[in-house]
Design a protein around this motif. Sequence first.
Motif, mmCIF file in Angstrom:
data_model
loop_
_atom_site.group_PDB
_atom_site.id
_atom_site.type_symbol
_atom_site.label_atom_id
_atom_site.label_comp_id
_atom_site.label_asym_id
_atom_site.label_seq_id
_atom_site.Cartn_x
_atom_site.Cartn_y
_atom_site.Cartn_z
ATOM 1 N N VAL A 1 -9.549 0.834 2.925
ATOM 2 C CA VAL A 1 -8.885 0.087 1.851
ATOM 3 C C VAL A 1 -9.551 -1.266 1.627
ATOM 4 O O VAL A 1 -9.718 -1.711 0.482
ATOM 5 C CB VAL A 1 -7.386 -0.075 2.167
ATOM 6 N N LYS A 2 -9.972 -1.898 2.698
ATOM 7 C CA LYS A 2 -10.661 -3.186 2.545
ATOM 8 C C LYS A 2 -11.990 -3.021 1.821
ATOM 9 O O LYS A 2 -12.387 -3.887 1.034
ATOM 10 C CB LYS A 2 -10.856 -3.839 3.915
ATOM 11 N N HIS A 3 -12.679 -1.922 2.063
ATOM 12 C CA HIS A 3 -13.920 -1.647 1.335
ATOM 13 C C HIS A 3 -13.658 -1.459 -0.157
ATOM 14 O O HIS A 3 -14.431 -1.916 -1.003
ATOM 15 C CB HIS A 3 -14.591 -0.378 1.881
ATOM 16 N N LEU A 4 -12.564 -0.784 -0.473
ATOM 17 C CA LEU A 4 -12.308 -0.408 -1.863
ATOM 18 C C LEU A 4 -11.650 -1.517 -2.675
ATOM 19 O O LEU A 4 -11.965 -1.700 -3.856
ATOM 20 C CB LEU A 4 -11.424 0.849 -1.911
ATOM 21 N N ALA A 5 -10.718 -2.243 -2.070
ATOM 22 C CA ALA A 5 -9.916 -3.187 -2.865
ATOM 23 C C ALA A 5 -9.491 -4.408 -2.071
ATOM 24 O O ALA A 5 -8.468 -5.030 -2.395
ATOM 25 C CB ALA A 5 -8.683 -2.466 -3.409
ATOM 26 N N PHE B 1 -14.469 13.349 10.665
ATOM 27 C CA PHE B 1 -15.753 13.760 11.217
ATOM 28 C C PHE B 1 -16.471 14.773 10.321
ATOM 29 O O PHE B 1 -17.563 15.240 10.661
ATOM 30 C CB PHE B 1 -15.578 14.304 12.633
ATOM 31 N N ASN B 2 -15.856 15.099 9.186
ATOM 32 C CA ASN B 2 -16.547 15.812 8.107
ATOM 33 C C ASN B 2 -16.674 14.796 6.972
ATOM 34 O O ASN B 2 -15.680 14.456 6.319
ATOM 35 C CB ASN B 2 -15.731 17.026 7.666
ATOM 36 N N LEU B 3 -17.869 14.289 6.736
ATOM 37 C CA LEU B 3 -18.022 13.178 5.803
ATOM 38 C C LEU B 3 -17.766 13.584 4.355
ATOM 39 O O LEU B 3 -17.456 12.726 3.525
ATOM 40 C CB LEU B 3 -19.404 12.536 5.955
ATOM 41 N N ASP B 4 -17.852 14.872 4.046
ATOM 42 C CA ASP B 4 -17.454 15.324 2.708
ATOM 43 C C ASP B 4 -15.945 15.154 2.519
ATOM 44 O O ASP B 4 -15.481 14.672 1.472
ATOM 45 C CB ASP B 4 -17.835 16.796 2.492
ATOM 46 N N LEU B 5 -15.175 15.552 3.530
ATOM 47 C CA LEU B 5 -13.725 15.372 3.460
ATOM 48 C C LEU B 5 -13.358 13.889 3.462
ATOM 49 O O LEU B 5 -12.418 13.477 2.769
ATOM 50 C CB LEU B 5 -13.039 16.084 4.629
ATOM 51 N N TYR B 6 -14.100 13.090 4.222
ATOM 52 C CA TYR B 6 -13.811 11.656 4.253
ATOM 53 C C TYR B 6 -14.042 11.024 2.881
ATOM 54 O O TYR B 6 -13.298 10.130 2.466
ATOM 55 C CB TYR B 6 -14.663 10.958 5.316
ATOM 56 N N GLN B 7 -15.040 11.513 2.165
ATOM 57 C CA GLN B 7 -15.260 11.026 0.808
ATOM 58 C C GLN B 7 -14.106 11.426 -0.109
ATOM 59 O O GLN B 7 -13.678 10.640 -0.960
ATOM 60 C CB GLN B 7 -16.581 11.571 0.261
ATOM 61 N N GLN B 8 -13.592 12.635 0.067
ATOM 62 C CA GLN B 8 -12.426 13.057 -0.723
ATOM 63 C C GLN B 8 -11.221 12.165 -0.433
ATOM 64 O O GLN B 8 -10.469 11.797 -1.345
ATOM 65 C CB GLN B 8 -12.082 14.515 -0.412
ATOM 66 N N ALA C 1 -8.589 5.562 -3.492
ATOM 67 C CA ALA C 1 -8.979 4.758 -4.649
ATOM 68 C C ALA C 1 -8.047 5.003 -5.836
ATOM 69 O O ALA C 1 -7.667 4.060 -6.552
ATOM 70 C CB ALA C 1 -10.422 5.066 -5.034
ATOM 71 N N GLU C 2 -7.668 6.259 -6.059
ATOM 72 C CA GLU C 2 -6.738 6.582 -7.153
ATOM 73 C C GLU C 2 -5.426 5.827 -6.986
ATOM 74 O O GLU C 2 -4.881 5.273 -7.955
ATOM 75 C CB GLU C 2 -6.457 8.089 -7.180
ATOM 76 N N SER C 3 -4.909 5.807 -5.770
ATOM 77 C CA SER C 3 -3.637 5.123 -5.509
ATOM 78 C C SER C 3 -3.773 3.619 -5.682
ATOM 79 O O SER C 3 -2.873 2.954 -6.204
ATOM 80 C CB SER C 3 -3.157 5.445 -4.090
ATOM 81 N N LEU C 4 -4.896 3.075 -5.255
ATOM 82 C CA LEU C 4 -5.116 1.637 -5.383
ATOM 83 C C LEU C 4 -5.266 1.234 -6.855
ATOM 84 O O LEU C 4 -4.767 0.183 -7.270
ATOM 85 C CB LEU C 4 -6.362 1.232 -4.593
ATOM 86 N N ILE C 5 -5.923 2.068 -7.633
ATOM 87 C CA ILE C 5 -6.061 1.787 -9.064
ATOM 88 C C ILE C 5 -4.699 1.818 -9.749
ATOM 89 O O ILE C 5 -4.407 0.993 -10.630
ATOM 90 C CB ILE C 5 -7.042 2.784 -9.714
ATOM 91 N N ILE D 1 -12.730 -1.357 -8.409
ATOM 92 C CA ILE D 1 -12.407 -0.382 -7.363
ATOM 93 C C ILE D 1 -13.273 0.868 -7.512
ATOM 94 O O ILE D 1 -13.772 1.421 -6.517
ATOM 95 C CB ILE D 1 -10.909 -0.030 -7.388
ATOM 96 N N MET D 2 -13.475 1.297 -8.745
ATOM 97 C CA MET D 2 -14.329 2.470 -8.968
ATOM 98 C C MET D 2 -15.761 2.191 -8.519
ATOM 99 O O MET D 2 -16.401 3.045 -7.887
ATOM 100 C CB MET D 2 -14.294 2.870 -10.444
ATOM 101 N N ASN D 3 -16.273 1.009 -8.823
ATOM 102 C CA ASN D 3 -17.628 0.653 -8.393
ATOM 103 C C ASN D 3 -17.722 0.571 -6.868
ATOM 104 O O ASN D 3 -18.692 1.049 -6.264
ATOM 105 C CB ASN D 3 -18.054 -0.682 -9.007
#
Length: 306
Positions: free
Chosen positions: A44-48, A131-138, A144-148, A158-160
């Motif tokens: 969350v700190k990374h995103l917003a 530990f699956n970085l594809d899932l972590y990206q999801q 991000a959607e919730s923060l927006i 936030i999108m950037n």
Amino acid sequence: MKKFVKVVVAMFLMLGSVSGVPLSASAKKMPSVTVTTSFLNDMVKHLAGDFISVDMIIPAGEDPHLYEPRPQDIKKLEEADLVLYHGLHFEGKMTEVLESLGVAVSENFDSNEIGVMDDEGSMTVDPHFWFNLDLYQQATERAAESLISLVPEHKEEIMNNTEDYKEELMELDKEVKEKIGSIPEESRFLITPHDAFNYFSRSYNIPVHAPQGVSTDSEVSNKDIDDTVDFIVNNKIKAIFAESTTDPARMEKLKEACAKKGFEVKVVSGEGQELFSDSLAPEGQDGDTFIDMVEHNVDLIVNNLK
């Protein structure tokens, strides 16, 4: 003296009006986000982080599987403008209250991607999706959607931030594949206290074995311990690893049992020498961000198995 105070107050008020921002507005509190774990706190700190205030329930270094919420924790959850949690029963003793108050960042995962087969052939949901970085990206996208939704005026930023962070995660994935791939196949086995590295195993082609199940709240049977000892001895595994949120004595017992069978195995443990599975490191220590944590784990594994 009174005259001096009046002059200072007047200047302060004038500066406020010159800035064009009313003092009451500039002092307004930012929207509050309460997260359950150090993983989400970092995300969350990374995103917003510039647009919201973040509060964390489970301190870094504590085990979310076993954490018992306190009255003040419930109050934080109830008073937050947004609550984010992992889901998949990771916060086992908080599940009911979290489902009623928060957003699970794992809620949109494909159910076929989050299971692990136990020894009896039954499928169990594995909560350690990071530990699956594809899932972590999801999960990052869902957060991000919730923060927006919470601060729509900062949607573009936030999108950037989200895209930048996802690029870092993709680079991390390449780095991990290269490093784990450098371990000779005959030495590429990971032994940990509990079954937290299944996603890591599938993502990076490194077999994982643990005496305990996916939750540290599960029982450890003598058979599970004996099977793990046999696995270590039969595969001549060089090193086994303690975790930051579990008792290292468990791995020492495995070492002693291996020695009785004539095989010496190294236990990798001690401060700075433990794998992070269920928590990041406390702030200021190696592994206190998600990316640093993954790099720490991978370097520890490679340096002791290669």
